[in-house]
Motif scaffolding. Structure first.
Motif, PDB file in Angstrom:
ATOM      1  N   HIS A  33       0.819  -1.212   0.000  1.00 31.27           N
ATOM      2  CA  HIS A  33       0.000   0.000   0.000  1.00 31.27           C
ATOM      3  C   HIS A  33       0.858   1.270   0.000  1.00 31.27           C
ATOM      4  N   ASP A  34       2.027   1.215   0.626  1.00 32.42           N
ATOM      5  CA  ASP A  34       2.939   2.377   0.560  1.00 32.42           C
ATOM      6  C   ASP A  34       3.377   2.628  -0.874  1.00 32.42           C
ATOM      7  N   TYR A  35       3.677   1.547  -1.597  1.00 30.77           N
ATOM      8  CA  TYR A  35       4.100   1.702  -2.994  1.00 30.77           C
ATOM      9  C   TYR A  35       2.956   2.252  -3.844  1.00 30.77           C
ATOM     10  N   GLU A  52      -5.860  -1.749  -9.729  1.00 31.80           N
ATOM     11  CA  GLU A  52      -5.936  -3.210  -9.786  1.00 31.80           C
ATOM     12  C   GLU A  52      -5.362  -3.831  -8.512  1.00 31.80           C
ATOM     13  N   SER A  53      -4.213  -3.304  -8.060  1.00 24.72           N
ATOM     14  CA  SER A  53      -3.606  -3.831  -6.834  1.00 24.72           C
ATOM     15  C   SER A  53      -4.473  -3.542  -5.617  1.00 24.72           C
ATOM     16  N   ASN A  54      -5.088  -2.367  -5.604  1.00 21.19           N
ATOM     17  CA  ASN A  54      -5.983  -2.030  -4.488  1.00 21.19           C
ATOM     18  C   ASN A  54      -7.184  -2.984  -4.450  1.00 21.19           C
ATOM     19  N   LYS A  55      -7.767  -3.246  -5.605  1.00 20.32           N
ATOM     20  CA  LYS A  55      -8.906  -4.165  -5.667  1.00 20.32           C
ATOM     21  C   LYS A  55      -8.493  -5.563  -5.202  1.00 20.32           C
ATOM     22  N   TRP A  56      -7.321  -6.005  -5.663  1.00 20.80           N
ATOM     23  CA  TRP A  56      -6.833  -7.321  -5.244  1.00 20.80           C
ATOM     24  C   TRP A  56      -6.645  -7.367  -3.736  1.00 20.80           C
ATOM     25  N   LEU A 108       3.205  -7.127  -5.118  1.00 18.40           N
ATOM     26  CA  LEU A 108       4.040  -5.921  -5.133  1.00 18.40           C
ATOM     27  C   LEU A 108       5.025  -5.955  -6.291  1.00 18.40           C
ATOM     28  N   ASN A 109       5.646  -7.105  -6.520  1.00 21.63           N
ATOM     29  CA  ASN A 109       6.597  -7.216  -7.636  1.00 21.63           C
ATOM     30  C   ASN A 109       5.911  -7.015  -8.986  1.00 21.63           C
TER      31      ASN A 109
END
Length: 927
Positions: A143-145, A174-178, A194-195
């Protein structure tokens, strides 16, 4: 032994063990002089004591680890009871591990616990919590990234294209939803997510940063390539042309290669630097040498430093400056190495003179500071010591002004040896008095936490310690005590009373937080179910407080942190929601009702702001579960929209006025036209007309686009060699800045009123337009009356045309910075829109009102500097923000090196910096 006595890591039993271990060595040392046997005994002593200290350190480390985990458990949102990321079983696991470690430390203090057993206990603590915390750390890293990547979208410095911004935004979403769909994802899954995000975002970010570096290099080269630009001003015309050409080459390359990746951009950057660094570095070295000369000039102009430089040394420094300037003028093509050697030689030649002056200045400063301390602490210093200190100071004042730097430093050291112990003793004495008197005041205050939160026995313990200190202060031992003894007395006093005082304050703070939060909760607009949950948490904390009337400070602090973690996020979110709705509503209302904003904005602008405000209000109502950072981002987006509209209007009108001035000079100033060829006149006309055409055809251009266009116009005009003009100056009383007001030769200066804000400039333009249409315009030369909510700046008498002074140049730079920055003069109009959110109004200087105000110096009552400076107990009834006005005229001049009238004419920011240097100004948060 002394260190052991105050070491809080050791228990009483461990201290006793160490004391017993020391006894044989003490007896041995009494019987033997230093020898091999002595060294052997010392080594044996180390072996006896080392295990005790090491055991204590390991237990202390274990306890600290448990305390840190407890703080995280209380404060980490992901570990709260309402979190979906962790289960109740996981939270209970951490709680049990913490309690187990604490109990272990408590039960093993002073015992011969094996080291490996303590290490095993530490390992068990980490083993219990690491699987949970490592997963939380991985989620936080993700979440920081995401947050950093989202911030980069709104960061102009990254030069991200709209398509790149969209790619980053979509990848983050997309990452937030995941993340939301997988609250129980393990560390490996989170690291993999993250990667994947980094692989999508990093190439875009690397590309943008490299592009930024390349653009910065181009801007730097372009600046150095401009004649009279400051950087690189000593370059030849061929060198300037080369740098300018390469700057254009870089920008052309970027335009031709908009999709170049980071590797290609870096290659182009290295290639450009290899071509331009030899010239640019030499220009930088010349600038550094010029800067060094300016520093020497400033040293000669600095009255406090210059008075310690002899007349002969001043001549030597001036000769160095003149010789260096002449060297630079005669050697335009000297290499970077030669210039550096010249700079080093100049520094070496001036070092002794400046070091000597600074050493003497340090001595004088110490004398003045000590004299002030002597006055402030006079009631803590005996008359005999006052005489000694004054005598030492007087002797130091007579010190040989021609002595070298080492002698001056030795004199300062000698003076400190004579004086410091007296001043230090007085300061420690004052500190002890202040501590005791402070507690006396608290003891006498029936509403103080000491009365309400402590048991009668604990309260009487504080009273007894205060009385004990007062008796000692009034006794003979106090007069004989030195600074170290007083310091020990202070430490003992703190040790005896501060645990109780801190416990009372922490208990009171918890009680107050519960009460304040319940009051805030009663006013908050939130879901009834959520409100009841928070109310139950506060009621539970209140019950806990009643059930634990006498636990230690840390327990109260931990309970407060726990309650805050449960309650504060919801309260903050509710307040931020209300503030956002108020902000959006106020903006919407102002845009539709404020007549001055109506003159500034067209229908499309008003519609845009109104739509964004309505969208924001609808979004707040549609998303009651929005997180705090989402609400803040929504508010920032609305602010950015409003600021962008107003800033673009400001830049548009500035450029419009600028282009019209160019045409006015070209068409009406015969002296300028006479010096130009027909081709040059046509070029200037084309440049200005093209700007006017572009503004007309691009009504929605951004502020950055308009600024770029203005820069392009300035660059084009600079190429027209014979397009000359003279700029007269007028002075604004409100800012004490000078603005370039009218183009043309000095004999054609305008007598028009010069306005101090954008809205006033707009009024002037409206009047001029009305005059051209034949409408009647008031002919009064008085400044227009201020409209509601805004002051107009009075204009002082116009100065004769002359080269601006150094002060005028600095003031002009200040005005131009304010005028061109975000949040400049035009933004002051918006201050009324954001009062409800608690933002501080911008202040750009002391505005001179139409009616002169009576100066505080007219008061008959005056006070000394010692009574008014920071930290003093101010006399009753004075305005603490204007304390300087209560000084006598003589003392004011002595401190400020100017009269009160001169000080009052200074701009507000300079008044504040001057008062801060003299300890006559404090911000509220510093009090």
């Amino acid at each position: 032994m002394d260190k052991m006595a105050v070491d809080t890591r050791l228990s009483d039993a461990e201290k006793k063990q160490i004391k017993e271990a020391l006894e044989p060595s003490k007896e041995f040392l009494k019987k033997h002089l230093p020898s091999k046997d002595t060294i052997a005994e010392m080594n044996a002593l180390d072996k006896r004591i080392a295990p005790i200290l090491e055991r204590s350190q390991k237990l202390n480390k274990l306890e600290n680890a448990a305390d840190q985990l407890k703080r995280r458990l209380d404060r980490d949102v992901n570990l709260s009871d309402s979190s979906k990321v962790t289960t109740p079983q996981e939270r209970e696991t951490i709680n049990k591990a913490i309690q187990k470690a604490r109990d272990y430390v408590k039960n093993n203090i002073g015992k011969q616990t094996p080291m490996d057993q303590i290490a095993q206990q530490d390992a068990e603590l980490q083993k219990a919590v690491d699987p949970i915390l490592s997963r939380l750390d991985a989620r936080n890293a993700l979440h920081d990234y995401i947050d950093n990547a989202n911030r980069s979208i709104n960061n102009d410095d990254h030069h991200l294209s709209p398509s790149d911004q969209s790619l980053i935004k979509n990848a983050c979403e997309e990452s937030n939803k995941w993340s939301r769909a997988n609250p129980r994802a393990d560390k490996q899954q989170l690291d993999q997510q993250l990667n994947q995000l980094k692989n999508k975002v990093r190439p875009i970010m690397d590309q943008s940063l490299k592009k930024k570096d390349l653009l910065q290099l181009a801007d730097s080269l372009q600046q150095k390539g401009q004649e009279g630009s400051g950087g690189g001003s000593d370059l030849t015309s061929d060198e300037r042309r080369l740098l300018s050409d390469h700057a254009r080459h870089i920008k052309d390359w970027l335009n031709d290669n908009p999709n170049a990746d980071a590797r290609e951009l870096d290659k182009q950057l290295r290639h450009s630097k290899s071509k331009t660094d030899p010239i640019a570095n030499r220009a930088d070295q010349r600038d550094q040498l010029t800067s060094q000369c300016n520093q020497l000039r400033n040293a000669l102009r600095n009255d406090r430093l210059a008075k310690h430089i002899s007349h002969q040394d001043k001549n030597i420094l001036q000769d160095m400056i003149d010789e260096t300037v002449d060297y630079l003028n005669r050697n335009k093509n000297k290499s970077t190495k030669d210039l550096k050697q010249k700079k080093d030689a100049l520094e070496a030649a001036s070092r002794n003179i400046l070091e000597k002056a600074r050493a003497h200045q340090a001595l004088d400063d110490y004398i003045d500071q000590t004299a002030d301390k002597l006055k402030q602490l006079s009631n803590r210093i005996s008359p005999m010591d006052q005489v000694k200190v004054n005598k030492a100071l007087e002797q130091a004042k007579q010190f040989n002004k021609g002595a070298d730097a080492n002698d001056a430093r030795d004199k300062l050291s000698q003076l400190k040896n004579q004086v410091d112990h007296v001043i230090n003793r007085a300061q420690r004495d004052q500190e002890l008095h202040d501590k005791v008197n402070h507690l006396v005041d608290r003891v006498n205050d029936k509403n103080d936490a000491l009365h309400k939160q402590l048991t009668p026995k604990q309260f009487n313990q504080i009273v007894d310690q205060v009385q004990k200190q007062q008796d000692w202060i009034n006794g003979p031992s106090h007069k004989q005590a030195d600074a170290d003894q007083l310091q020990n007395r202070i430490q003992d006093f703190d040790k005896s009373v501060m645990p109780l005082v801190q416990k009372a304050d922490s208990k009171q703070a918890l009680d107050k937080y519960i009460s304040d939060s319940k009051q805030s909760l009663s006013k908050a607009e939130m879901d009834p179910q959520e409100s009841k949950k928070l109310s139950d948490a506060l009621d539970g904390a209140k019950q806990w407080l009643k059930a634990h009337p006498d636990v230690n400070k840390r327990d109260y602090d931990d309970k407060k942190s726990q309650v805050q973690a449960q309650v504060q996020p919801s309260l903050d979110r509710s307040k931020e929601r209300s503030d956002l709705i108020n902000y959006a509503s106020n903006i919407r209302e102002k845009v539709s009702t404020d007549p001055q904003l109506a003159s500034l904005l067209n229908a499309d602008d008003k519609k845009l702001i109104d739509n964004r405000a309505n969208e924001t209000i609808d979004w707040v109502k549609r998303t009651p579960d929005a997180k705090l950072n989402q609400i803040k981002e929504k508010k920032k987006a609305l602010e950015n929209t409003v600021n962008a509209v107003l800033e673009s209007k400001d830049e548009r009108n500035n450029l419009l006025d600028y282009a019209k001035k160019v045409l006015d000079v070209l068409n009406n100033n015969q002296a300028v036209r006479k010096a130009m060829t027909d081709k040059e006149q046509q070029a200037v006309d084309d440049y200005a007309q093209s700007v006017l055409d572009w503004l007309a055809s691009n009504p929605n251009a951004t502020a950055n686009q308009i600024r770029d266009l203005k820069k392009s116009l300035e660059d084009n005009l600079a190429k027209v060699k014979n397009f000359k003009f003279v700029v007269p100056y007028k002075t604004f009383v409100g800012f004490r800045f000078n603005e370039q007001t009218r183009w043309g030769i000095s004999g054609n200066r305008s007598t028009d009123i010069v306005y101090g804000s954008y809205l006033q400039q707009q009024e002037r333009r409206d009047k001029e337009a009305a005059a051209k249409r034949g409408a009647k315009v008031a002919t009064s030369t008085a400044a227009p009356k201020p409209s509601t909510g805004e002051k107009k700046f009075k204009v002082a008498a116009k100065s004769k045309y002359s080269i601006p002074t150094k002060q005028e140049e600095e003031d002009l730079k200040l005005f131009q910075t304010l005028k061109g920055s975000k949040g400049g003069l035009i933004q002051a109009k918006l201050s009324s829109l954001i009062d409800t959110t608690g933002r501080v109004k911008a202040e750009f200087g002391a505005v001179v009102d139409d009616q002169p105000q009576q100066s505080s110096s007219s008061n008959a009552t005056t006070y000394s500097y010692a009574q008014l400076k920071n930290g003093a107990k101010y006399p009753p009834g004075i305005d603490t923000q204007k304390r300087e006005q209560y000084l006598s005229d003589a003392e004011f001049v002595k401190l400020f090196n100017m009269t009160k009238s001169e000080f009052n004419r200074m701009p507000n920011f300079k008044q504040i910096s001057t008062k801060k240097a003299l300890e006559l100004f404090q911000y509220e948060y510093q009090k």
